[in-house]
Design an enzyme around this catalytic site. Structure first.
Site, PDB file in Angstrom:
ATOM      1  N   GLU A 278      19.893  36.731 -30.978  1.00  0.00           N
ATOM      2  CA  GLU A 278      19.056  36.963 -29.803  1.00  0.00           C
ATOM      3  C   GLU A 278      17.626  36.470 -30.033  1.00  0.00           C
ATOM      4  OE1 GLU A 278      20.278  38.008 -26.834  1.00  0.00           O
ATOM      5  OE2 GLU A 278      22.154  37.774 -27.940  1.00  0.00           O
ATOM      6  N   TRP A 281      17.897  32.831 -29.463  1.00  0.00           N
ATOM      7  CA  TRP A 281      17.900  32.421 -28.053  1.00  0.00           C
ATOM      8  C   TRP A 281      16.469  32.334 -27.524  1.00  0.00           C
ATOM      9  CZ3 TRP A 281      21.330  30.374 -24.795  1.00  0.00           C
ATOM     10  CH2 TRP A 281      21.026  30.361 -23.430  1.00  0.00           C
ATOM     11  N   TRP A 309      19.980  25.636  -1.108  1.00  0.00           N
ATOM     12  CA  TRP A 309      19.502  27.012  -1.098  1.00  0.00           C
ATOM     13  C   TRP A 309      19.262  27.495   0.329  1.00  0.00           C
ATOM     14  CZ3 TRP A 309      20.461  28.855  -5.612  1.00  0.00           C
ATOM     15  CH2 TRP A 309      20.223  28.117  -6.777  1.00  0.00           C
ATOM     16  N   ASN A 344      19.217  43.701 -20.476  1.00  0.00           N
ATOM     17  CA  ASN A 344      19.569  42.288 -20.450  1.00  0.00           C
ATOM     18  C   ASN A 344      20.861  42.015 -19.689  1.00  0.00           C
ATOM     19  OD1 ASN A 344      19.106  39.479 -21.450  1.00  0.00           O
ATOM     20  ND2 ASN A 344      21.091  39.843 -22.397  1.00  0.00           N
ATOM     21  N   TRP A 362      16.598  30.066  -7.450  1.00  0.00           N
ATOM     22  CA  TRP A 362      16.298  30.811  -8.674  1.00  0.00           C
ATOM     23  C   TRP A 362      14.805  30.937  -8.921  1.00  0.00           C
ATOM     24  CZ3 TRP A 362      13.404  28.393 -12.387  1.00  0.00           C
ATOM     25  CH2 TRP A 362      13.388  26.995 -12.392  1.00  0.00           C
ATOM     26  N   TRP A 385      16.963  32.171 -16.104  1.00  0.00           N
ATOM     27  CA  TRP A 385      17.276  32.003 -14.690  1.00  0.00           C
ATOM     28  C   TRP A 385      18.073  30.726 -14.458  1.00  0.00           C
ATOM     29  CZ3 TRP A 385      17.361  34.846 -10.416  1.00  0.00           C
ATOM     30  CH2 TRP A 385      16.757  36.113 -10.471  1.00  0.00           C
TER      31      TRP A 385
END
Length: 486
Positions: A278, A281, A309, A344, A362, A385
């Site tokens: 993590e 990431w 969108w 998360n 987004w 996102w």
């Protein structure tokens, strides 16, 4: 003021005294160190959000206290960083500035321009890595390019980087600044007023708070992290993200603590590695943004910029307020507003709902998170996102659409999370909790739930939202869209 010219230590997102390379280098000069923080809202290309400013207010107070305990004073100034640093150099006679580098493209470019301009005036700027395991550009593929897939990036990152050298304790630091003018933190107005919406923020910003959060995590939840991290009703995560963002603790300190817990037999090596991944990431996100600066405003995969969108202001407002009619989505959005943080797993669920079920860009979700998260980090926020939207790096399967009903049932099976944040459903049984509109009328009546009144009906049916998202994905040339619920 000391007779020998001091050096300036410019704090940014490195609000700690331990494991601080720029501070160690400043102390190594043997000169007095004038610590300064500059509130330059244009430095990183966008102003910090309201929740971030709340955290910054508290963290600066703790840092100022730590420096005062060592005989110094944290100097606060507001304004364009280059001008402020030039003024401070003139006022103090300092000819060197030490700082921890920022790697967001806008901030890095400003740092380069600032260093060039001040060098021409006889002031040297020296930058150090204080926020990442390793600076962007240091981990490359075999062909010399940047990694675009996480797993090989993580392997290369952990293989290529080594812990930084042990730095001298700052307890003996000689700080200066007593005679230098400083702003009053209260006058900066970082803490919200009229209204003060931070009453539910249960955090301890500052270096001591970061170290305590790490200690608690490695002594408890780390042992079952791989399982508990996905259960929002359990205290299974580290809650280190805001401390890491503001640099109250170094990422190496977190990695080393996990490794030491594994080596001591407190946890298995696999569980320690899951947590370290993590941190990796977070690192991956920072490296991607540095290599591909356009992703703050454009899709990493350019075909997604043609995504059809929808403009849906009412849907966006319902999502922001936790009034979508999907309990796990609403619980997450209410937790975010109340605490400045969201679990998360739930972040993925609420993000998928916005971009897939509602087909809302987004970028609207990223902007809301930027304003409301205490751990709002541009690189991580944008990367996460885009990953959910399917437009980001390593975003396979791009056609994944989280089913908010089954996600709630799977990860909040006893309803603890939903009942805490959506109390109007607290008396509803587990069988109906994650899809209250499916409950018989008498069940709803006995639980005190009036759909459309005390709790909203779904603003879009799951199957309708799912099919609409798959059709939209097909329009941008993604022919693999057979579709699957996650």
């Amino acid at each position: 003021m000391a007779t020998e010219a001091p050096v300036l230590l410019w704090f940014r997102r490195d609000l700690r005294l331990a494991d601080h390379s720029a501070l160690a280098a400043a102390l190594a000069t043997g000169r007095p160190v004038v610590p300064v923080f500059i509130l330059d809202e244009a430095l990183e290309g966008r102003a910090p959000g309201g929740a971030s400013l709340w955290w910054l207010d508290k963290s600066l107070r703790r840092l100022g206290e730590s420096i005062a305990a060592r005989g110094g004073r944290l100097i606060l100034r507001r304004g364009p960083a280059e001008r402020v640093l030039r003024d401070l150099a003139n006022e103090t006679g300092a000819d060197r500035i030490f700082l921890s580098r920022l790697f967001e493209p806008v901030a890095a470019a400003r740092d380069r321009d600032l260093a060039h301009a001040l060098k021409a005036e006889g002031v040297e700027v020296k930058g150090y890595n204080g926020t990442l395991l390793t600076p962007p550009g240091t981990v490359r593929t075999g062909s010399g390019g940047p990694y675009k897939v996480f797993t090989p990036f993580l392997r290369a990152l952990l293989a290529a980087t080594t812990p930084p050298p042990t730095l001298p304790d700052s307890a003996g630091a000689t700080f200066a600044g007593a005679g230098v003018a400083s702003d009053d933190l209260e006058r900066w107005g970082l803490h919200p007023t009229a209204p003060d919406w931070s009453g539910g923020f249960d955090w301890t910003p500052g270096e001591a708070g970061a170290l305590e959060a790490l200690r608690r995590f490695t002594a408890g939840p780390l042992a079952d992290y791989a399982r508990l991290r996905d259960l929002p009703g359990k205290a299974g995560t580290s809650r280190l993200s805001p401390h890491l963002h503001w640099g109250e603790i170094s990422p190496w300190r977190a990695v080393q603590a996990a490794r030491e817990a594994g080596e001591a037999g407190k946890v298995s090596a696999a569980k320690a590695d899951k947590f370290i991944a993590e941190i990796g990431w977070r690192e991956f996100s920072a490296h991607l943004l540095a290599e591909f600066p356009h992703i703050t405003a454009e899709a990493f995969r350019p075909e997604y910029d043609a995504m059809p969108w929808r403009e849906d202001p009412a849907g966006l407002r319902a999502w922001q307020k936790g009034q979508t009619g999907y309990p796990v989505v609403d619980a997450g959005m209410r937790q975010l507003w109340a605490t400045g943080w969201m679990h998360n797993r739930v972040r993925m669920i609420v993000a998928s709902f916005l971009v897939k079920h509602l087909l809302i860009d987004w970028r609207h979700g990223e902007a809301w998170f930027h304003d409301t998260l205490v751990d709002a980090d541009t690189a991580a926020n944008v990367q996460n996102w885009q990953w959910v939207a399917g437009s980001g790096a390593d975003a396979a399967p791009y056609f994944r659409i989280f089913n908010p009903i089954t996600q709630g049932q799977k990860f909040d099976p006893d309803g603890r999370y939903v009942r805490r944040w959506v109390p109007e459903l607290a008396r509803l049984g587990d069988r109906w909790l994650h899809a209250p509109w499916t409950a018989p009328p008498e069940v709803l009546r006995d639980a005190g739930v009036r759909l459309g009144s005390s709790y909203p009906r779904p603003i879009v049916e799951h199957e309708i939202g799912r099919k609409r998202a798959l059709e939209a994905l097909k329009t941008i040339g993604e022919t693999r869209a057979a579709g699957q619920d996650a």
